[in-house]
Structure formats: structure tokens, C-alpha cells
Design an enzyme around this catalytic site. Structure first.
Site, PDB file in Angstrom:
ATOM      1  N   TYR A   1       0.854  -1.193   0.000  1.00 27.86           N
ATOM      2  CA  TYR A   1       0.000   0.000   0.000  1.00 27.86           C
ATOM      3  C   TYR A   1       0.880   1.229   0.000  1.00 27.86           C
ATOM      4  O   TYR A   1       1.834   1.324   0.771  1.00 27.86           O
ATOM      5  CB  TYR A   1      -0.891  -0.019   1.243  1.00 27.86           C
TER       6      TYR A   1
ATOM      7  N   ASP B   1       9.190   2.483   0.196  1.00 28.71           N
ATOM      8  CA  ASP B   1       8.137   3.132   0.971  1.00 28.71           C
ATOM      9  C   ASP B   1       8.304   2.666   2.416  1.00 28.71           C
ATOM     10  O   ASP B   1       7.883   1.568   2.781  1.00 28.71           O
ATOM     11  CB  ASP B   1       6.758   2.765   0.421  1.00 28.71           C
TER      12      ASP B   1
ATOM     13  N   LYS C   1       4.056   8.195   9.349  1.00 31.44           N
ATOM     14  CA  LYS C   1       3.723   7.590  10.637  1.00 31.44           C
ATOM     15  C   LYS C   1       4.684   7.994  11.765  1.00 31.44           C
ATOM     16  O   LYS C   1       4.530   9.082  12.306  1.00 31.44           O
ATOM     17  CB  LYS C   1       3.569   6.080  10.451  1.00 31.44           C
TER      18      LYS C   1
HETATM   19  C1  LIG Z   1       0.070   4.329   5.888  1.00 25.41           C
HETATM   20  C2  LIG Z   1       0.873   4.128   4.658  1.00 25.41           C
HETATM   21  C3  LIG Z   1       0.836   5.021   3.573  1.00 25.41           C
HETATM   22  C4  LIG Z   1      -0.145   6.151   3.515  1.00 25.41           C
HETATM   23  O1  LIG Z   1       0.057   7.089   4.508  1.00 25.41           O
HETATM   24  P1  LIG Z   1      -1.161   8.081   4.888  1.00 25.41           P
HETATM   25  O2  LIG Z   1      -0.542   9.017   5.857  1.00 25.41           O
HETATM   26  O3  LIG Z   1      -2.231   7.207   5.449  1.00 25.41           O
HETATM   27  O4  LIG Z   1      -1.588   8.746   3.630  1.00 25.41           O
HETATM   28  C5  LIG Z   1       1.717   4.837   2.540  1.00 25.41           C
HETATM   29  N1  LIG Z   1       2.573   3.800   2.530  1.00 25.41           N
HETATM   30  C6  LIG Z   1       2.630   2.902   3.527  1.00 25.41           C
HETATM   31  C7  LIG Z   1       3.630   1.805   3.481  1.00 25.41           C
HETATM   32  C8  LIG Z   1       1.765   3.026   4.608  1.00 25.41           C
HETATM   33  O5  LIG Z   1       1.786   2.097   5.577  1.00 25.41           O
END
Ligand SMILES: *Cc1c(COP(=O)(O)O)cnc(C)c1O
Length: 436
Positions: free
Chosen positions: A154, A242, A270
Site C-alpha cells: 500500500y 516506501d 507515521k
Molecule cells: C500508511 C501508509 C501510507 C499512507 O500514509 P497516509 O498518511 O495514510 O496517507 C503509505 N505507505 C505505507 C507503506 C503506509 O503504511
């Protein structure tokens, strides 16, 4: 335990249920992010009134041992005093100015010092923005359009990356999303995780969660990331990690540090925001300098790098020396071992993958190495009754079989042991069919 008139089957108390009904009138589905609605576990969500350390308290006065921790944003636990002080001090000076501040410089220094190869960062307000902008940068830098991503990973909800997504997209069982024009994903190639796809010279970049944590936890198999690095180098494509979950969670240098493979570009989020809206894209100086205002790649944000968020992020990162990760990994290891044993004894099929400070639970009798395996485990249908049985015992897991459990530094040994005891009990209930 069940309190405030909460039956063992209900997931929400009276006040939460009332609020949810009110929310559904004015907010689609009653929530501002789909997984929160409990669609895949049944029942309706508890509304949180306050939180501290490892616990959240809902509006019905029920105290829950929390493994959601804002989906990993709270690594110190909720409402850490040092973070609250930093937020209060920053807020008192004004919350946003639309002009540069020292906090941005200091946080950028901390991140670039911690992550080898990441020379510069640009702050944004969400992981979605970071991933969206990093893709634009990679396309501009290579003069190519194609993006390779992996099923079950994601990268937020921007159009081009909403294909084969994990997290909420997986939870809702969506093929992808309505409203995304075919043209927006026509240059996005979705490949299976843990297999090195063929990368040719039409590919701008490969974006990957170096440790996948949005389809449950799926660690990279030996040679996978090295293979991606080599394939990208061979084709002149850029490799993007990511690290929105793994950054500053698996170690100060993130997955890059633990696994020893260096990408060209990164996404962070995060943990680095200390619970406030803050994320970043980062990378090599020659690439990052292609961003506006010095380069041709436009990228901007009204609240980007705002002083309250950077103050929170700085306070958190200051409290995360390398030793903190050893402590967190110990808690996670104890939890994983306990869960595997407790659930295994009930006769339910279970796999509890661990990667350092990350852990999740699959109801599967074979190890999961890709999205197909994660989906197979989810189809067992065992996660939902297990989730409800745990919640009835005062333990809040993520309301989806595709999310991992986030342990914080505030989770004590006692908390972990209580969780394992609850899991043994919950698993027996599920195995006997009572929880179905
Ligand atoms: C949570 C997440 C996102 C998106 O971040 P948001 O702040 O919710 O837009 C993107 N990449 C990864 C790996 C994530 O866990």
C-alpha cells in the site's frame, strides 16, 4: 474485560453505538478512513475518548490494551509527556505560518543523518502525498512513465498507486477503486511481492515496502530486495522504498539499515510525525534537487512541515536511540512467541511472522510470502471472531486481517503477557465455534 454493559459479542458500547449512528448521517460510513468502520470484523467501532501509553479508553469508559497505536504512528505509546510538551510549546507559538521554520531543518537533519544515502527530505502531510510526489519525481528524473508496484503493498490512495493495494483496499475486497480512470493506472504494473519482476527501459521506478506490512506482515525473502536493486540498476530505473511504516520503527535507519539495500528514493510517515500529520519523501541530492523551486518537478503544501508536527516528530525521534529498538523487538518477540503458542494450542491454524519490531497474525497453516497467501489466510474467516473475542477481553487488535499489530514502547511485559492469556482464551472460544 466487558464493562459498561458490554455484552461479550458486541464490539461497541452504548455511547459508541449512538455516536456511530450520528456519524453515519454526516460522514460516509461514519468514518474518515474505511478500515475504522469494522466492516471486515463485524459490529461497529468503539469511539475513543482518550488514550495514554499502551491503552485507549472509549466513550463508554472501557479501557483497551491498544495494538492499533494510530496504525503505527505512536511508537512511544499514546500521549507521551515529552511529545505533549513539545506540541504545547510549539502550538503556543502559532500552529502554522506559511513560512519556513527551524523545526523543519532540525527534523530533516535528524532523518538524513539516520538514513544512509538519504541526503535530503521534503516534508508533506501524509504518506499518500509522499508516495504520490516521489513517483512524480522518479518519472521526471528518468523521463519514463511506467511504475512497478507489488500486490498487497500500500502506498496511499493517489490514483496511480491505487492498483493491487493492500491495507483498506484489501480489507474492503476492492479490485481497486472506482473513479480511477484507466489512464491513471495504465502505466502502473502490479507484480507479485517477493518475486523480482522483469524491469525494462520503459520503467521509471519500482516502489516497494521493503518489509510489507499492509497485507499482514510479509518479510522480503532472501535476495528479493537485492534483486530489485540489481534489476533497477540494469534498466536505469529508480528504486523507491516506501518506509512509511518501517522508517524509524524497525531501527533508526529503517529497513534500509536493517537489510542493507539502499534505494534511490524513500517515503517516510507515521513514526516521524509523532502522531501529527507529517510525512516526507527523501533521497539522493541529485534527484531531490529536481523538486521545485530549484527543479522542474512541482510539489507543494499549505501545511507541509508545519511547526507543531515537526516539534512532535523531533520529540519522538529524540526518544528513539538504537537501544529502544532492542527493547521493542524483545516485547514483539515475546508477544509473537506467546501468540503462536496460545493460538496453536487451540488447534486453529496460525502463523505469527516477526520482523524485528513488527508482528502480525495469519490464520494459515503455511507461511505467507505474498498477497495470495495473505488473502488465503483472510478467507479462513477466523480473524473476525478472534478480533471480537480479543476485544471482549479488553485487547484492541487492528479491525482487519490485513493489518499488523503495532506494539509500542509503552507496552509492558505484563501487558504482553495479558495479551497472550487473552489470546489463549479467545482462540479456544473461536475454535469451539462460540465466537463464530
Ligand atoms: C500508511 C501508509 C501510507 C499512507 O500514509 P497516509 O498518511 O495514510 O496517507 C503509505 N505507505 C505505507 C507503506 C503506509 O503504511
Amino acid at each position: 474485560m466487558a464493562e459498561a454493559g458490554l455484552g461479550s459479542r458486541a464490539t461497541a458500547g452504548r455511547r459508541s453505538s449512538e455516536l456511530f449512528a450520528e456519524a453515519c448521517r454526516v460522514i460516509p460510513g461514519g468514518v474518515d478512513s474505511p478500515v475504522r468502520a469494522f466492516g471486515s470484523v463485524g459490529g461497529s467501532p468503539y469511539f475513543v475518548a482518550r488514550a495514554e501509553g499502551a491503552f485507549v479508553e472509549d466513550v463508554d469508559g472501557r479501557r483497551l490494551l491498544d495494538y492499533v497505536q494510530s496504525w503505527g504512528a505512536s511508537i512511544l505509546g499514546h500521549a507521551h509527556p515529552a511529545v505533549l510538551d513539545a506540541i504545547a510549546a510549539a502550538a503556543a507559538r502559532g500552529t502554522t505560518y506559511g513560512a519556513p521554520t527551524e523545526g523543519e531543518v532540525r527534523l530533516a537533519e535528524v532523518i538524513t543523518e539516520a538514513v544512509p544515502g538519504c541526503d535530503q527530505v521534503r516534508f508533506v502531510s501524509s504518506g499518500t502525498e509522499a508516495a504520490m510526489s516521489v513517483i512524480r519525481l522518479a518519472r521526471a528524473a528518468t523521463g519514463r512513465d511506467r511504475v512497478v508496484k507489488f500486490a498487497g503493498c500500500y502506498h496511499g490512495h493517489s490514483d496511480a498507486l491505487l492498483a493491487g493495494g493492500g491495507s483498506g483496499v484489501a480489507t474492503l475486497g476492492l479490485p481497486d477503486s472506482a473513479g480511477v480512470p484507466a489512464s491513471a493506472v495504465s502505466a502502473t504494473i502490479v507484480a507479485p511481492y517477493n518475486e523480482v519482476p522483469e524491469i525494462d527501459e520503459s520503467v521509471a521506478c519500482v516502489i516497494v515496502e521493503p518489509v510489507a506490512a499492509n497485507m499482514g506482515l510479509v518479510a522480503p525473502v532472501e535476495g528479493y530486495l537485492e534483486g530489485l536493486r540489481a534489476a533497477c540498476d540494469h534498466a536505469g530505473a529508480l528504486l523507491i522504498f516506501d518506509e512509511v511504516i518501517t522508517g524509524f520503527r524497525v531501527g533508526r535507519a529503517g529497513a534500509t539499515g536493517v537489510l542493507g539495500v539502499q534505494p534511490d528514493l524513500w517515503c517516510f510517515g507515521k513514526v516521524i510525525g509523532g502522531g501529527l500529520p507529517l510525512a516526507a519523501l527523501g533521497g539522493r541530492r541529485d534527484l531531490m534537487s529536481q523538486l521545485a523551486p530549484i527543479g522542474p518537478v512541482y510539489q507543494a503544501g499549505t501545511l507541509s512541515g508545519n511547526p507543531v508536527a515537526t516539534a512532535a516528530g523531533l520529540a519522538v525521534l529524540e526518544l528513539l536511540p538504537e537501544e529502544a529498538y532492542a527493547q521493542l523487538a524483545e516485547s514483539v518477540g515475546r508477544l509473537a512467541e506467546g501468540l503462536a503458542q496460545a493460538i496453536g494450542q487451540s488447534g486453529l491454524p496460525v502463523e505469527v511472522p516477526v520482523f524485528g519490531t513488527l508482528v502480525s497474525v495469519f490464520f494459515s497453516d503455511e507461511p505467507v510470502r505474498d498477497y495470495q497467501g495473505a488473502a488465503r489466510a483472510a478467507r479462513s474467516g477466523l480473524y473476525a471472531p478472534f478480533f471480537r473475542a480479543m476485544l471482549a477481553r479488553g485487547v484492541a487488535l487492528a479491525p482487519s486481517p490485513y493489518e499488523i499489530a503495532f506494539v509500542s514502547l509503552a507496552h509492558s511485559r505484563e501487558d504482553i503477557d495479558r495479551t497472550v492469556e487473552a489470546a489463549a482464551d479467545a482462540a479456544l472460544e473461536v475454535a469451539s465455534g462460540v465466537g463464530a
